[in-house]
Design a protein around this motif. Sequence first.
Motif, PDB file in Angstrom:
ATOM      1  N   ALA A  91       0.836  -1.198   0.000  1.00 52.91           N
ATOM      2  CA  ALA A  91       0.000   0.000   0.000  1.00 52.91           C
ATOM      3  C   ALA A  91       0.873   1.251   0.000  1.00 52.91           C
ATOM      4  O   ALA A  91       1.715   1.437   0.881  1.00 52.91           O
ATOM      5  CB  ALA A  91      -0.921  -0.006   1.218  1.00 52.91           C
ATOM      6  N   ILE A  92       0.667   2.132  -0.983  1.00 55.42           N
ATOM      7  CA  ILE A  92       1.503   3.326  -1.144  1.00 55.42           C
ATOM      8  C   ILE A  92       0.851   4.527  -0.463  1.00 55.42           C
ATOM      9  O   ILE A  92      -0.329   4.814  -0.669  1.00 55.42           O
ATOM     10  CB  ILE A  92       1.717   3.634  -2.637  1.00 55.42           C
ATOM     11  CG1 ILE A  92       2.507   2.505  -3.308  1.00 55.42           C
ATOM     12  CG2 ILE A  92       2.441   4.970  -2.826  1.00 55.42           C
ATOM     13  CD1 ILE A  92       2.602   2.648  -4.813  1.00 55.42           C
ATOM     14  N   THR A  93       1.629   5.210   0.356  1.00 54.56           N
ATOM     15  CA  THR A  93       1.238   6.507   0.915  1.00 54.56           C
ATOM     16  C   THR A  93       2.297   7.496   0.473  1.00 54.56           C
ATOM     17  O   THR A  93       3.368   7.597   1.078  1.00 54.56           O
ATOM     18  CB  THR A  93       1.138   6.467   2.446  1.00 54.56           C
ATOM     19  OG1 THR A  93       0.230   5.433   2.839  1.00 54.56           O
ATOM     20  CG2 THR A  93       0.658   7.799   2.989  1.00 54.56           C
ATOM     21  N   MET A  94       2.046   8.215  -0.585  1.00 56.83           N
ATOM     22  CA  MET A  94       3.065   9.033  -1.239  1.00 56.83           C
ATOM     23  C   MET A  94       3.270  10.372  -0.538  1.00 56.83           C
ATOM     24  O   MET A  94       2.311  11.041  -0.169  1.00 56.83           O
ATOM     25  CB  MET A  94       2.679   9.272  -2.697  1.00 56.83           C
ATOM     26  CG  MET A  94       3.743   9.956  -3.531  1.00 56.83           C
ATOM     27  SD  MET A  94       3.205  10.190  -5.254  1.00 56.83           S
ATOM     28  CE  MET A  94       2.010  11.534  -5.057  1.00 56.83           C
ATOM     29  N   ASP A  95       4.520  10.766  -0.366  1.00 57.04           N
ATOM     30  CA  ASP A  95       4.860  12.090   0.143  1.00 57.04           C
ATOM     31  C   ASP A  95       4.808  13.056  -1.035  1.00 57.04           C
ATOM     32  O   ASP A  95       5.709  13.078  -1.877  1.00 57.04           O
ATOM     33  CB  ASP A  95       6.263  12.071   0.762  1.00 57.04           C
ATOM     34  CG  ASP A  95       6.663  13.410   1.342  1.00 57.04           C
ATOM     35  OD1 ASP A  95       5.951  14.419   1.110  1.00 57.04           O
ATOM     36  OD2 ASP A  95       7.715  13.475   2.022  1.00 57.04           O
ATOM     37  N   GLU A  96       3.773  13.875  -1.100  1.00 54.50           N
ATOM     38  CA  GLU A  96       3.557  14.750  -2.250  1.00 54.50           C
ATOM     39  C   GLU A  96       4.550  15.914  -2.309  1.00 54.50           C
ATOM     40  O   GLU A  96       4.635  16.591  -3.332  1.00 54.50           O
ATOM     41  CB  GLU A  96       2.126  15.267  -2.252  1.00 54.50           C
ATOM     42  CG  GLU A  96       1.099  14.159  -2.440  1.00 54.50           C
ATOM     43  CD  GLU A  96      -0.315  14.681  -2.525  1.00 54.50           C
ATOM     44  OE1 GLU A  96      -0.501  15.917  -2.411  1.00 54.50           O
ATOM     45  OE2 GLU A  96      -1.248  13.867  -2.714  1.00 54.50           O
ATOM     46  N   SER A  97       5.291  16.135  -1.235  1.00 52.10           N
ATOM     47  CA  SER A  97       6.332  17.151  -1.289  1.00 52.10           C
ATOM     48  C   SER A  97       7.599  16.626  -1.970  1.00 52.10           C
ATOM     49  O   SER A  97       8.460  17.403  -2.379  1.00 52.10           O
ATOM     50  CB  SER A  97       6.680  17.637   0.128  1.00 52.10           C
ATOM     51  OG  SER A  97       7.282  16.596   0.887  1.00 52.10           O
ATOM     52  N   GLU A  98       7.714  15.296  -2.091  1.00 50.88           N
ATOM     53  CA  GLU A  98       8.879  14.672  -2.711  1.00 50.88           C
ATOM     54  C   GLU A  98       8.573  14.113  -4.098  1.00 50.88           C
ATOM     55  O   GLU A  98       9.434  14.109  -4.977  1.00 50.88           O
ATOM     56  CB  GLU A  98       9.397  13.531  -1.826  1.00 50.88           C
ATOM     57  CG  GLU A  98       9.971  13.982  -0.492  1.00 50.88           C
ATOM     58  CD  GLU A  98      11.359  14.558  -0.614  1.00 50.88           C
ATOM     59  OE1 GLU A  98      12.000  14.341  -1.655  1.00 50.88           O
ATOM     60  OE2 GLU A  98      11.812  15.229   0.334  1.00 50.88           O
ATOM     61  N   LEU A  99       7.361  13.617  -4.282  1.00 45.17           N
ATOM     62  CA  LEU A  99       7.014  12.914  -5.519  1.00 45.17           C
ATOM     63  C   LEU A  99       5.729  13.457  -6.125  1.00 45.17           C
ATOM     64  O   LEU A  99       4.808  13.853  -5.412  1.00 45.17           O
ATOM     65  CB  LEU A  99       6.846  11.410  -5.248  1.00 45.17           C
ATOM     66  CG  LEU A  99       8.049  10.651  -4.689  1.00 45.17           C
ATOM     67  CD1 LEU A  99       7.640   9.230  -4.340  1.00 45.17           C
ATOM     68  CD2 LEU A  99       9.205  10.644  -5.683  1.00 45.17           C
ATOM     69  N   GLU A 100       5.675  13.452  -7.448  1.00 48.88           N
ATOM     70  CA  GLU A 100       4.445  13.786  -8.171  1.00 48.88           C
ATOM     71  C   GLU A 100       3.629  12.535  -8.463  1.00 48.88           C
ATOM     72  O   GLU A 100       2.412  12.614  -8.647  1.00 48.88           O
ATOM     73  CB  GLU A 100       4.788  14.480  -9.486  1.00 48.88           C
ATOM     74  CG  GLU A 100       5.340  15.878  -9.331  1.00 48.88           C
ATOM     75  CD  GLU A 100       5.594  16.557 -10.659  1.00 48.88           C
ATOM     76  OE1 GLU A 100       5.813  17.774 -10.668  1.00 48.88           O
ATOM     77  OE2 GLU A 100       5.576  15.865 -11.701  1.00 48.88           O
ATOM     78  N   ALA A 101       4.290  11.395  -8.527  1.00 45.18           N
ATOM     79  CA  ALA A 101       3.613  10.129  -8.800  1.00 45.18           C
ATOM     80  C   ALA A 101       4.455   8.998  -8.249  1.00 45.18           C
ATOM     81  O   ALA A 101       5.683   9.119  -8.142  1.00 45.18           O
ATOM     82  CB  ALA A 101       3.395   9.942 -10.299  1.00 45.18           C
ATOM     83  N   CYS A 102       3.802   7.900  -7.888  1.00 38.92           N
ATOM     84  CA  CYS A 102       4.507   6.719  -7.393  1.00 38.92           C
ATOM     85  C   CYS A 102       3.557   5.529  -7.498  1.00 38.92           C
ATOM     86  O   CYS A 102       2.421   5.600  -7.015  1.00 38.92           O
ATOM     87  CB  CYS A 102       4.952   6.930  -5.946  1.00 38.92           C
ATOM     88  SG  CYS A 102       5.919   5.568  -5.265  1.00 38.92           S
ATOM     89  N   ARG A 103       4.022   4.461  -8.141  1.00 37.37           N
ATOM     90  CA  ARG A 103       3.169   3.277  -8.244  1.00 37.37           C
ATOM     91  C   ARG A 103       4.001   2.045  -8.572  1.00 37.37           C
ATOM     92  O   ARG A 103       5.185   2.141  -8.905  1.00 37.37           O
ATOM     93  CB  ARG A 103       2.080   3.485  -9.282  1.00 37.37           C
ATOM     94  CG  ARG A 103       2.514   3.473 -10.744  1.00 37.37           C
ATOM     95  CD  ARG A 103       1.272   3.592 -11.613  1.00 37.37           C
ATOM     96  NE  ARG A 103       1.528   3.571 -13.042  1.00 37.37           N
ATOM     97  CZ  ARG A 103       1.583   2.462 -13.787  1.00 37.37           C
ATOM     98  NH1 ARG A 103       1.462   1.267 -13.205  1.00 37.37           N
ATOM     99  NH2 ARG A 103       1.771   2.525 -15.101  1.00 37.37           N
ATOM    100  N   TRP A 104       3.359   0.900  -8.484  1.00 35.71           N
ATOM    101  CA  TRP A 104       3.975  -0.360  -8.856  1.00 35.71           C
ATOM    102  C   TRP A 104       3.858  -0.565 -10.365  1.00 35.71           C
ATOM    103  O   TRP A 104       2.821  -0.286 -10.958  1.00 35.71           O
ATOM    104  CB  TRP A 104       3.303  -1.532  -8.133  1.00 35.71           C
ATOM    105  CG  TRP A 104       3.503  -1.514  -6.646  1.00 35.71           C
ATOM    106  CD1 TRP A 104       2.611  -1.099  -5.706  1.00 35.71           C
ATOM    107  CD2 TRP A 104       4.673  -1.937  -5.936  1.00 35.71           C
ATOM    108  NE1 TRP A 104       3.144  -1.228  -4.451  1.00 35.71           N
ATOM    109  CE2 TRP A 104       4.411  -1.746  -4.562  1.00 35.71           C
ATOM    110  CE3 TRP A 104       5.902  -2.461  -6.329  1.00 35.71           C
ATOM    111  CZ2 TRP A 104       5.341  -2.056  -3.581  1.00 35.71           C
ATOM    112  CZ3 TRP A 104       6.837  -2.775  -5.351  1.00 35.71           C
ATOM    113  CH2 TRP A 104       6.562  -2.572  -3.991  1.00 35.71           C
ATOM    114  N   PHE A 105       4.933  -1.064 -10.970  1.00 31.59           N
ATOM    115  CA  PHE A 105       4.947  -1.389 -12.396  1.00 31.59           C
ATOM    116  C   PHE A 105       5.297  -2.867 -12.559  1.00 31.59           C
ATOM    117  O   PHE A 105       6.226  -3.364 -11.918  1.00 31.59           O
ATOM    118  CB  PHE A 105       5.995  -0.557 -13.143  1.00 31.59           C
ATOM    119  CG  PHE A 105       5.644   0.899 -13.292  1.00 31.59           C
ATOM    120  CD1 PHE A 105       5.066   1.379 -14.462  1.00 31.59           C
ATOM    121  CD2 PHE A 105       5.902   1.797 -12.262  1.00 31.59           C
ATOM    122  CE1 PHE A 105       4.753   2.714 -14.605  1.00 31.59           C
ATOM    123  CE2 PHE A 105       5.595   3.140 -12.398  1.00 31.59           C
ATOM    124  CZ  PHE A 105       5.010   3.604 -13.567  1.00 31.59           C
ATOM    125  N   SER A 106       4.588  -3.546 -13.435  1.00 33.04           N
ATOM    126  CA  SER A 106       4.907  -4.942 -13.712  1.00 33.04           C
ATOM    127  C   SER A 106       6.175  -5.018 -14.566  1.00 33.04           C
ATOM    128  O   SER A 106       6.581  -4.035 -15.212  1.00 33.04           O
ATOM    129  CB  SER A 106       3.758  -5.622 -14.450  1.00 33.04           C
ATOM    130  OG  SER A 106       3.662  -5.123 -15.776  1.00 33.04           O
TER     131      SER A 106
END
Length: 312
Positions: A261-276
Amino acid sequence: MTIDSPMPFGFAFQGNPLDRQSEHRGDAAWLARHRDSAAARYVFFCEGRVVADVRGETPGLLQPRAFGDRIGLDGEDVLLGFGDSDAAPVFAARLAVSVEALETDTPGVKCIDVRSLAAQAGLPAGDLGMVAQASSLLHWHATHRFCSRCGAESAMTQGGYRRDCPACGGLHFPRTDPVAIMLVTHGDDCLLGRPPRLPEGVHSTLAGFIEPGETIEEAVRREVFEEAGIHVGAVSYLASQPWPFPASLMIGCQGTATTRAITMDESELEACRWFSRDEVRAMLADTHPDGVRVPPALSIAHWLIRTWVERG
């Protein structure tokens, strides 16, 4: 003596072939003799860019001392090391002239920023490692002229690998900032993020500076949790890369996630996800349907991603 420095990874700034001969750098007479040698060659910088002779098929980065003496040096030179033999010393120095004036007055010369130089193909093996060493050292001297203990102006010693304070006796050494850069995986997926500084569409591995009193493994786990809220278990070291922007060492790792489960820090990242793995394979080929892609091949981030895909 030439250092046997194979380059098995394919990313930039590795494979510096120079023998640094640190055991001799404290000998002022030895340094002066080699600096005045007719065989001495220089990597010159102008306003932070590498001065290159572009009249050949690939940029020529080594110039005779006379080139710098004719134009004028901005500060002292630093010893990088020796190439083919003890009679071939290599130094680095900054030129006291603007890029515009140098390129206008010197036909065949172009000033190329380090990142653009690294993106070019065909440079001789090891040249970029030499450039990384030169750029980092010259930047440190330009920004650390004064003693951090008492504020007095310090003096370059040890061929450029130390600054000594004549007022309080403080000894100051060039710094290298360690950075943990990690590909986090979970099964057949990997975690990629997009900091604002990256070009549109590019997703990369997560990374962060290693803090005082922290191991590499601890830094990997902390940075991934801070930026993405993902817990990481096992961490393994894979490779490292000098990164002269201005003087970092990228320590490449792979980490195994224990949560998804991703909880993204929006001050560091614009996007974040899992890629196959199949998605990343398409990103490497620049055929992903969403137009997302990976960083360029000059970076260890690209190598970490490609290695994971190719090793299956």
